[in-house]
Design an enzyme around this catalytic site. Sequence first.
Site, PDB file in Angstrom:
ATOM      1  N   HIS A  38       0.832  -1.205   0.000  1.00  0.00           N
ATOM      2  CA  HIS A  38       0.000   0.000   0.000  1.00  0.00           C
ATOM      3  C   HIS A  38       0.870   1.260   0.000  1.00  0.00           C
ATOM      4  O   HIS A  38       1.243   1.747   1.069  1.00  0.00           O
ATOM      5  CB  HIS A  38      -0.893  -0.005   1.240  1.00  0.00           C
ATOM      6  CG  HIS A  38      -1.777  -1.207   1.346  1.00  0.00           C
ATOM      7  ND1 HIS A  38      -1.305  -2.448   1.724  1.00  0.00           N
ATOM      8  CD2 HIS A  38      -3.102  -1.363   1.108  1.00  0.00           C
ATOM      9  CE1 HIS A  38      -2.310  -3.314   1.721  1.00  0.00           C
ATOM     10  NE2 HIS A  38      -3.402  -2.692   1.351  1.00  0.00           N
ATOM     11  N   ASP A 165      -9.229   6.741   7.422  1.00  0.00           N
ATOM     12  CA  ASP A 165     -10.693   6.792   7.362  1.00  0.00           C
ATOM     13  C   ASP A 165     -11.284   5.473   7.840  1.00  0.00           C
ATOM     14  O   ASP A 165     -12.317   5.441   8.515  1.00  0.00           O
ATOM     15  CB  ASP A 165     -11.152   7.031   5.914  1.00  0.00           C
ATOM     16  CG  ASP A 165     -10.601   8.331   5.356  1.00  0.00           C
ATOM     17  OD1 ASP A 165     -10.872   9.389   5.939  1.00  0.00           O
ATOM     18  OD2 ASP A 165      -9.882   8.270   4.336  1.00  0.00           O
ATOM     19  N   HIS A 269      -4.075   3.172  -3.265  1.00  0.00           N
ATOM     20  CA  HIS A 269      -4.309   2.612  -1.930  1.00  0.00           C
ATOM     21  C   HIS A 269      -3.527   1.315  -1.715  1.00  0.00           C
ATOM     22  O   HIS A 269      -2.777   1.188  -0.747  1.00  0.00           O
ATOM     23  CB  HIS A 269      -5.800   2.355  -1.672  1.00  0.00           C
ATOM     24  CG  HIS A 269      -6.026   1.456  -0.498  1.00  0.00           C
ATOM     25  ND1 HIS A 269      -6.182   1.921   0.780  1.00  0.00           N
ATOM     26  CD2 HIS A 269      -6.052   0.101  -0.398  1.00  0.00           C
ATOM     27  CE1 HIS A 269      -6.311   0.909   1.613  1.00  0.00           C
ATOM     28  NE2 HIS A 269      -6.244  -0.207   0.921  1.00  0.00           N
ATOM     29  N   GLU A 416     -17.429  -3.900  24.866  1.00  0.00           N
ATOM     30  CA  GLU A 416     -16.621  -5.120  25.010  1.00  0.00           C
ATOM     31  C   GLU A 416     -15.378  -5.082  24.124  1.00  0.00           C
ATOM     32  O   GLU A 416     -14.285  -5.462  24.534  1.00  0.00           O
ATOM     33  CB  GLU A 416     -17.465  -6.356  24.678  1.00  0.00           C
ATOM     34  CG  GLU A 416     -18.644  -6.598  25.610  1.00  0.00           C
ATOM     35  CD  GLU A 416     -19.856  -5.723  25.281  1.00  0.00           C
ATOM     36  OE1 GLU A 416     -19.869  -5.064  24.221  1.00  0.00           O
ATOM     37  OE2 GLU A 416     -20.801  -5.701  26.109  1.00  0.00           O
ATOM     38  N   HIS A 478     -28.453 -14.589  25.337  1.00  0.00           N
ATOM     39  CA  HIS A 478     -27.354 -14.461  26.289  1.00  0.00           C
ATOM     40  C   HIS A 478     -26.631 -15.782  26.548  1.00  0.00           C
ATOM     41  O   HIS A 478     -25.665 -15.808  27.298  1.00  0.00           O
ATOM     42  CB  HIS A 478     -27.876 -13.920  27.623  1.00  0.00           C
ATOM     43  CG  HIS A 478     -28.181 -12.454  27.586  1.00  0.00           C
ATOM     44  ND1 HIS A 478     -28.965 -11.880  26.617  1.00  0.00           N
ATOM     45  CD2 HIS A 478     -27.786 -11.435  28.407  1.00  0.00           C
ATOM     46  CE1 HIS A 478     -29.054 -10.575  26.834  1.00  0.00           C
ATOM     47  NE2 HIS A 478     -28.346 -10.288  27.909  1.00  0.00           N
TER      48      HIS A 478
HETATM   49  C1  TPP Z   1     -11.389  -4.598  10.048  1.00  0.00           C
HETATM   50  C2  TPP Z   1     -10.890  -4.454   8.649  1.00  0.00           C
HETATM   51  N1  TPP Z   1     -11.748  -4.438   7.640  1.00  0.00           N
HETATM   52  C3  TPP Z   1     -11.312  -4.332   6.362  1.00  0.00           C
HETATM   53  C4  TPP Z   1      -9.985  -4.255   6.097  1.00  0.00           C
HETATM   54  C5  TPP Z   1      -9.487  -4.182   4.653  1.00  0.00           C
HETATM   55  N2  TPP Z   1      -8.996  -2.837   4.373  1.00  0.00           N
HETATM   56  C6  TPP Z   1      -7.708  -2.522   4.447  1.00  0.00           C
HETATM   57  S1  TPP Z   1      -7.399  -0.905   4.165  1.00  0.00           S
HETATM   58  C7  TPP Z   1      -9.038  -0.612   3.888  1.00  0.00           C
HETATM   59  C8  TPP Z   1      -9.509   0.777   3.539  1.00  0.00           C
HETATM   60  C9  TPP Z   1      -8.987   1.743   4.491  1.00  0.00           C
HETATM   61  O1  TPP Z   1      -9.266   3.019   4.107  1.00  0.00           O
HETATM   62  P1  TPP Z   1      -8.406   4.167   4.736  1.00  0.00           P
HETATM   63  O2  TPP Z   1      -8.222   3.941   6.155  1.00  0.00           O
HETATM   64  O3  TPP Z   1      -9.046   5.433   4.327  1.00  0.00           O
HETATM   65  O4  TPP Z   1      -6.999   3.986   4.060  1.00  0.00           O
HETATM   66  P2  TPP Z   1      -6.407   4.739   2.803  1.00  0.00           P
HETATM   67  O5  TPP Z   1      -7.082   4.161   1.596  1.00  0.00           O
HETATM   68  O6  TPP Z   1      -6.699   6.171   2.962  1.00  0.00           O
HETATM   69  O7  TPP Z   1      -4.965   4.390   2.855  1.00  0.00           O
HETATM   70  C10 TPP Z   1      -9.783  -1.767   4.044  1.00  0.00           C
HETATM   71  C11 TPP Z   1     -11.248  -1.822   3.848  1.00  0.00           C
HETATM   72  C12 TPP Z   1      -9.105  -4.269   7.196  1.00  0.00           C
HETATM   73  N3  TPP Z   1      -7.790  -4.207   7.046  1.00  0.00           N
HETATM   74  N4  TPP Z   1      -9.575  -4.342   8.450  1.00  0.00           N
HETATM   75 MG    MG Z   2      -8.450   7.132   3.487  1.00  0.00          MG
END
Ligand code: TPP
Ligand code: MG
Length: 668
Positions: A38, A165, A269, A416, A478
């Site tokens: 990334h 994000d 990304h 939790e 529960h």
């Molecule tokens: C709990 C979880 N769900 C999904 C993912 C897969 N995933 C990795 S990065 C990402 C998007 C993240 O977006 P952002 O934080 O805005 O990163 P940017 O594209 O700006 O680098 C996703 C959905 C993950 N790593 N963890």
């Molecule tokens: Mg982002």
Amino acid sequence: MTSLAALKSVAASVSERDMANAIRALAMDSVQKANSGHPGMPMGMADVATVLFSRFINIDPTAPDWPDRDRFVLSAGHGSMLQYALHYLLGYEDMPIEELQRFRQLGSRTAGHPEHGHALGIETTTGPLGQGISTAVGMALAERMLAARHGADLVDHYTYAIAGDGCLQEGISHEAIDLAGHLKLSRLIVLWDDNAISIDGPTSLSTSMDQPARFKAAGWLVQLVDGHDMEAVAAAIEAARQADRPSLIACRTVIGKGAPNLGGSEKTHGAPLGNAEIAATRQNIGWAYAPFKVPDDILSAWREIAGRGQAARRAWEQRLAASPQRKAFERAIGGKLPDAVFEALGAFRKEHVEKATKVATRKASEMALAAINGATELTVGGSADLTHSNLTITKDMDRIVPGDYAGRYVHYGIREHGMAAAMNGIALHGGFIPYGGTFLCFADYARGAMRLSALMSQRVVYVMTHDSIGLGEDGPTHQPIEHLAMLRATPNLNVFRPADIIETAECWELALKSERRPSVLVLSRQNLPMLRQAHSDENRSSRGAYVLREPSAHRAVTLIATGSEVEIAVAAAERLEREHGIAAAVVSMPSWELFEEQDADYRKSVLGSAPRVAVEAAARLGWDRWIGDTGAFVGMTGFGASAPAPDLYKHFDITPEAVATAAMKLII
Ligand SMILES: Cc1ncc(C[n+]2csc(CCOP(=O)(O)OP(=O)(O)O)c2C)c(N)n1
Ligand SMILES: [Mg+2]
């Protein structure tokens, strides 16, 4: 800005922009070489990270575990190349340029996402979005708690987290920021990579959230800056450091900043930029150096930062040497429990064997905790708003309240997942052994962080009560069914389901001694009789399973049970002998994991060669391993129901009669 300028320690000839471009180049080159990873996030946050490290962070790469270092958490773990580039540039000895060239390869230190313990200086494992920021809350809390005990001379540091994000969209972030804001964790500073892009495209595809308003509502100081304006970023961090509450700095950035054609696009990304775009980026940012080549002057500017941290560390060591708190502080950071804890638990077991104390195992846990907490200050308790159900608070445990961190009990609220992540942060920070309670059924809610406790080998103790249909009237919402299987399937996690007050104390002892493994104590709501014949100095639960009841004649059948069903197995064995002349042994198996670790001879001696019946008021999954092809299982096959517990056991046919019948079917 003179004060900020004074903070700068970089060589005048090298600009921070050059230093940031080194991160950009290393990130895009490593991802390109790996053909995976990334680049967008490290390139977008390079300027923010450079300001943070060059002007503020106190870390010493030659002493990565120095207790009073600032903590840096890369919550947006997919941007791992940001962390690895920083570690190379700062001069961590285990992060030479060759490691960056082996990014994401088997055996390299540069794993796909940052993993605690995999390379020096990685404070926590991140990648599952939202975990980092929530773990950081625990670290910032531990810092305040340790400072309250040992003073600002020894404990005075910040926790910085970079979150994307994604981290802020994840539900766990809500729990975490609410808790941090409530507790006024002023040493927590979150830098949000506010690039309005995630994988699918612009974040407007899926959110209209006013994040600054959300953080403000949770009690945070919120600042908005252009994340590529280094002076603005520095001023915001400086203001955040002075705040009396946690801080969010929304850093408006361009993902893949520097890439002339792809910058700003989700295409940066999670994929290599490609050779043409990398060449164009080099042109664009004025980086005329070969891949993986950082010129000496820029590298030395980075290494000077490490020098600042080293000086801070040395000064701290002198303060520690002169401090009257020294011994106490070192004991806390060492995390070694005093013998008194285990002596107290030994005396506790002896006393309650003699008294044949009949209590619910959740109550037994509370009683054992009273002995533990009375003998050490290391433990920090809490519950996700079920204190009086989980029975996690003991006498003389003061509460932690906003602004006063001298206590040792955390009201985590109905959070939790946030609780579990915060406990990870407390354990990772050092100085404390966290335990926290909820109902076993809500292990599902805590699961993401529990998995990381195990992956990171942290001594976190989960006190999970109301562990079966035995909780009764609250009903199937529960009543855990599949949870034990889920927890037992998790690598490096102790799952303890004690049968009585004695096993409960034993399992607590084992959990505390498991310095490199989290534990779950699975505890009953309902009363359970004391089942031991006699006190033994030996912790019988330590072997995972043992023969609780030997039959009077040669074993015809072995009944295996855990927790509240051991009582049922014992009653079934008595019935089999009395009414049918069948010799039945009863095996109590509080921990599958520890039993698996025993040698084959011991396992054989416990399990025997006679047919086996297992009884557990939960799903069968996994039990076939212990009962074999010819065994029988008495337990749950679907969800529970709402009724008094004794009615439910009858209704679902988890009774001594059912176990005896199953045994007889196997024999005859
Ligand atoms: C709990 C979880 N769900 C999904 C993912 C897969 N995933 C990795 S990065 C990402 C998007 C993240 O977006 P952002 O934080 O805005 O990163 P940017 O594209 O700006 O680098 C996703 C959905 C993950 N790593 N963890
Ligand atoms: Mg982002």
